[in-house]
Write a protein that holds these residues in place. Structure first.
Motif, mmCIF file in Angstrom:
data_model
loop_
_atom_site.group_PDB
_atom_site.id
_atom_site.type_symbol
_atom_site.label_atom_id
_atom_site.label_comp_id
_atom_site.label_asym_id
_atom_site.label_seq_id
_atom_site.Cartn_x
_atom_site.Cartn_y
_atom_site.Cartn_z
ATOM 1 N N GLU A 105 -5.475 -12.331 40.881
ATOM 2 C CA GLU A 105 -4.100 -12.015 39.049
ATOM 3 C C GLU A 105 -4.642 -12.352 38.196
ATOM 4 O OE1 GLU A 105 0.450 -10.486 38.237
ATOM 5 O OE2 GLU A 105 0.109 -11.051 40.802
ATOM 6 N N VAL A 106 -4.593 -11.653 37.379
ATOM 7 C CA VAL A 106 -4.718 -12.121 35.886
ATOM 8 C C VAL A 106 -4.322 -11.360 35.055
ATOM 9 C CG1 VAL A 106 -6.309 -12.948 33.906
ATOM 10 C CG2 VAL A 106 -7.562 -13.202 36.303
ATOM 11 N N ASN A 107 -3.417 -11.903 34.063
ATOM 12 C CA ASN A 107 -2.683 -11.559 33.706
ATOM 13 C C ASN A 107 -3.131 -11.366 31.737
ATOM 14 O OD1 ASN A 107 -0.362 -12.604 35.406
ATOM 15 N ND2 ASN A 107 -0.826 -10.002 35.559
ATOM 16 N N CYS A 108 -3.051 -10.023 31.194
ATOM 17 C CA CYS A 108 -2.892 -10.239 29.806
ATOM 18 C C CYS A 108 -1.629 -9.537 29.124
ATOM 19 C CB CYS A 108 -4.102 -9.340 29.178
ATOM 20 S SG CYS A 108 -4.452 -7.921 29.734
ATOM 21 N N GLU A 109 -1.408 -9.398 27.946
ATOM 22 C CA GLU A 109 -0.429 -8.248 26.782
ATOM 23 C C GLU A 109 -0.750 -7.124 27.154
ATOM 24 O OE1 GLU A 109 0.410 -10.539 23.544
ATOM 25 O OE2 GLU A 109 -0.764 -12.726 23.961
ATOM 26 N N THR A 110 -1.607 -6.400 27.488
ATOM 27 C CA THR A 110 -1.389 -4.751 27.356
ATOM 28 C C THR A 110 -2.233 -4.363 27.955
ATOM 29 O OG1 THR A 110 -3.273 -4.580 24.956
ATOM 30 C CG2 THR A 110 -0.950 -5.075 24.506
ATOM 31 N N ASP A 111 -1.695 -3.505 28.573
ATOM 32 C CA ASP A 111 -2.838 -2.630 29.269
ATOM 33 C C ASP A 111 -4.405 -2.068 29.027
ATOM 34 O OD1 ASP A 111 -1.973 -0.275 27.894
ATOM 35 O OD2 ASP A 111 -1.684 1.376 29.169
ATOM 36 N N PHE A 112 -4.120 -1.871 27.605
ATOM 37 C CA PHE A 112 -5.071 -1.573 26.649
ATOM 38 C C PHE A 112 -6.724 -3.047 26.907
ATOM 39 C CE2 PHE A 112 -7.788 -2.516 22.871
ATOM 40 C CZ PHE A 112 -8.537 -1.716 22.605
ATOM 41 N N VAL A 113 -5.972 -4.584 26.883
ATOM 42 C CA VAL A 113 -7.095 -5.189 27.165
ATOM 43 C C VAL A 113 -7.321 -5.494 29.035
ATOM 44 C CG1 VAL A 113 -7.091 -8.023 27.098
ATOM 45 C CG2 VAL A 113 -6.333 -6.756 24.500
ATOM 46 N N ALA A 114 -6.307 -4.892 29.313
ATOM 47 C CA ALA A 114 -6.622 -5.154 31.027
ATOM 48 C C ALA A 114 -7.809 -3.979 30.939
ATOM 49 C CB ALA A 114 -5.754 -4.440 31.591
ATOM 50 N N ARG A 115 -7.703 -2.705 30.547
ATOM 51 C CA ARG A 115 -8.959 -1.384 30.345
ATOM 52 C C ARG A 115 -10.394 -2.579 30.208
ATOM 53 N NH1 ARG A 115 -4.638 2.214 29.605
ATOM 54 N NH2 ARG A 115 -5.412 2.207 27.595
ATOM 55 N N ARG A 116 -10.232 -3.302 29.154
ATOM 56 C CA ARG A 116 -11.855 -3.487 28.214
ATOM 57 C C ARG A 116 -12.627 -4.826 29.476
ATOM 58 N NH1 ARG A 116 -11.159 -5.437 22.647
ATOM 59 N NH2 ARG A 116 -13.551 -6.507 22.608
ATOM 60 N N THR A 117 -13.653 -4.465 29.251
ATOM 61 C CA THR A 117 -14.986 -4.803 30.081
ATOM 62 C C THR A 117 -15.102 -6.321 30.294
ATOM 63 O OG1 THR A 117 -16.110 -2.593 29.160
ATOM 64 C CG2 THR A 117 -17.980 -4.350 30.889
ATOM 65 N N GLU A 118 -14.627 -6.866 28.822
ATOM 66 C CA GLU A 118 -14.879 -8.643 28.799
ATOM 67 C C GLU A 118 -13.516 -8.404 29.682
ATOM 68 O OE1 GLU A 118 -15.651 -6.948 24.520
ATOM 69 O OE2 GLU A 118 -14.621 -5.867 26.092
ATOM 70 N N PHE A 119 -12.691 -8.078 29.540
ATOM 71 C CA PHE A 119 -11.615 -9.009 30.297
ATOM 72 C C PHE A 119 -11.506 -8.642 32.345
ATOM 73 C CE2 PHE A 119 -7.278 -8.680 32.842
ATOM 74 C CZ PHE A 119 -6.522 -9.324 32.731
ATOM 75 N N GLN A 120 -12.183 -7.216 32.784
ATOM 76 C CA GLN A 120 -12.508 -7.257 33.641
ATOM 77 C C GLN A 120 -14.315 -7.422 34.063
ATOM 78 O OE1 GLN A 120 -13.222 -2.524 34.006
ATOM 79 N NE2 GLN A 120 -11.573 -2.341 33.445
ATOM 80 N N ASP A 121 -14.859 -8.464 33.492
ATOM 81 C CA ASP A 121 -15.769 -9.318 33.913
ATOM 82 C C ASP A 121 -15.227 -10.533 34.270
ATOM 83 O OD1 ASP A 121 -17.416 -7.262 33.796
ATOM 84 O OD2 ASP A 121 -18.366 -7.758 31.190
ATOM 85 N N LEU A 122 -14.734 -11.307 32.944
ATOM 86 C CA LEU A 122 -13.793 -12.233 33.144
ATOM 87 C C LEU A 122 -12.648 -12.583 34.542
ATOM 88 C CD1 LEU A 122 -12.498 -15.310 32.136
ATOM 89 C CD2 LEU A 122 -10.623 -13.664 31.520
#
Length: 200
Positions: free
Chosen positions: A78-95
């Motif tokens: 489980e990796v957390n960020c601040e918004t669902d907008f960033v969670a949907r970004r390819t860069e975050f998903q790849d990370l």
């Protein structure tokens, strides 16, 4: 006189680091076109910006899985960020996928960071090191210094953030996360993970 920088080099640096075009151009100018030094400069600047975001609350994110070839190792993270907008970004998903793969390739890793290691484990490792024969003739001050260095080195091997990133051994997993914080503008934290290994 400002050094003229080739646009192809700026583009390559941007693809490598995820930094903005102007920042890439400036970094190359500051380092007289030295690509490696420019990466280091951008990382240093990015990391300082990322450090400011490290205390911000991160409650969105993703849970991802990775099954290693052959199906003998499986990871949930489980990796957390601040918004669902960033969670949907390819860069975050790849990370997140890369972190899951990192865990699968690091069998000794049990903790996220040094802060997560229980005091009992630290005390146990310290006692082991204190009783080593090569420290008998050392002064108490010197012995303490050596022991702390050795214990930290041992415990770092057990932590995910201190591992060399499998896709770029020049950076640690912590530095990789800070680069993505700088790129995406949000705090990112690994909350938890579990690794399953098929027993022989």
């Amino acid at each position: 006189m400002t050094l003229e920088i080739n646009s192809a080099l700026v583009k390559e640096l941007r693809e490598k680091t995820g930094a903005g075009m102007m920042n890439c151009k400036k970094a190359l100018q500051e380092t007289n076109g030295d690509f490696t030094k420019a990466i280091k400069t951008l990382r240093q600047k990015g990391l300082s910006n990322a450090d400011k975001k490290f205390s911000r609350k991160a409650t969105e994110g993703l849970i991802s899985s990775y099954i290693h070839t052959g199906g003998r190792i499986g990871v949930l993270v489980e990796v957390n960020c601040e918004t669902d907008f960033v969670a949907r970004r390819t860069e975050f998903q790849d990370l997140v996928k890369n972190i899951a793969m990192q865990i699968a390739s690091s069998p000794k890793v049990t903790f996220i960071s040094l802060d997560n290691i229980p005091k009992e484990i630290f005390a146990e490792e310290k006692e082991i090191e204190l009783n080593k024969a090569d420290l008998i003739d050392k002064s108490i001050e010197m012995k303490e210094k050596i022991v702390l260095g050795r214990v930290e080195k041992t415990l770092k091997n057990l932590t995910l953030l201190n591992q060399a990133f499998i896709r770029d051994p020049n950076i640690t997993v912590e530095e990789l996360i800070k680069e993505k914080i700088s790129l995406l503008g949000e705090n990112i934290k690994i909350k938890r993970f579990i690794c399953y290994t098929l027993d022989n």
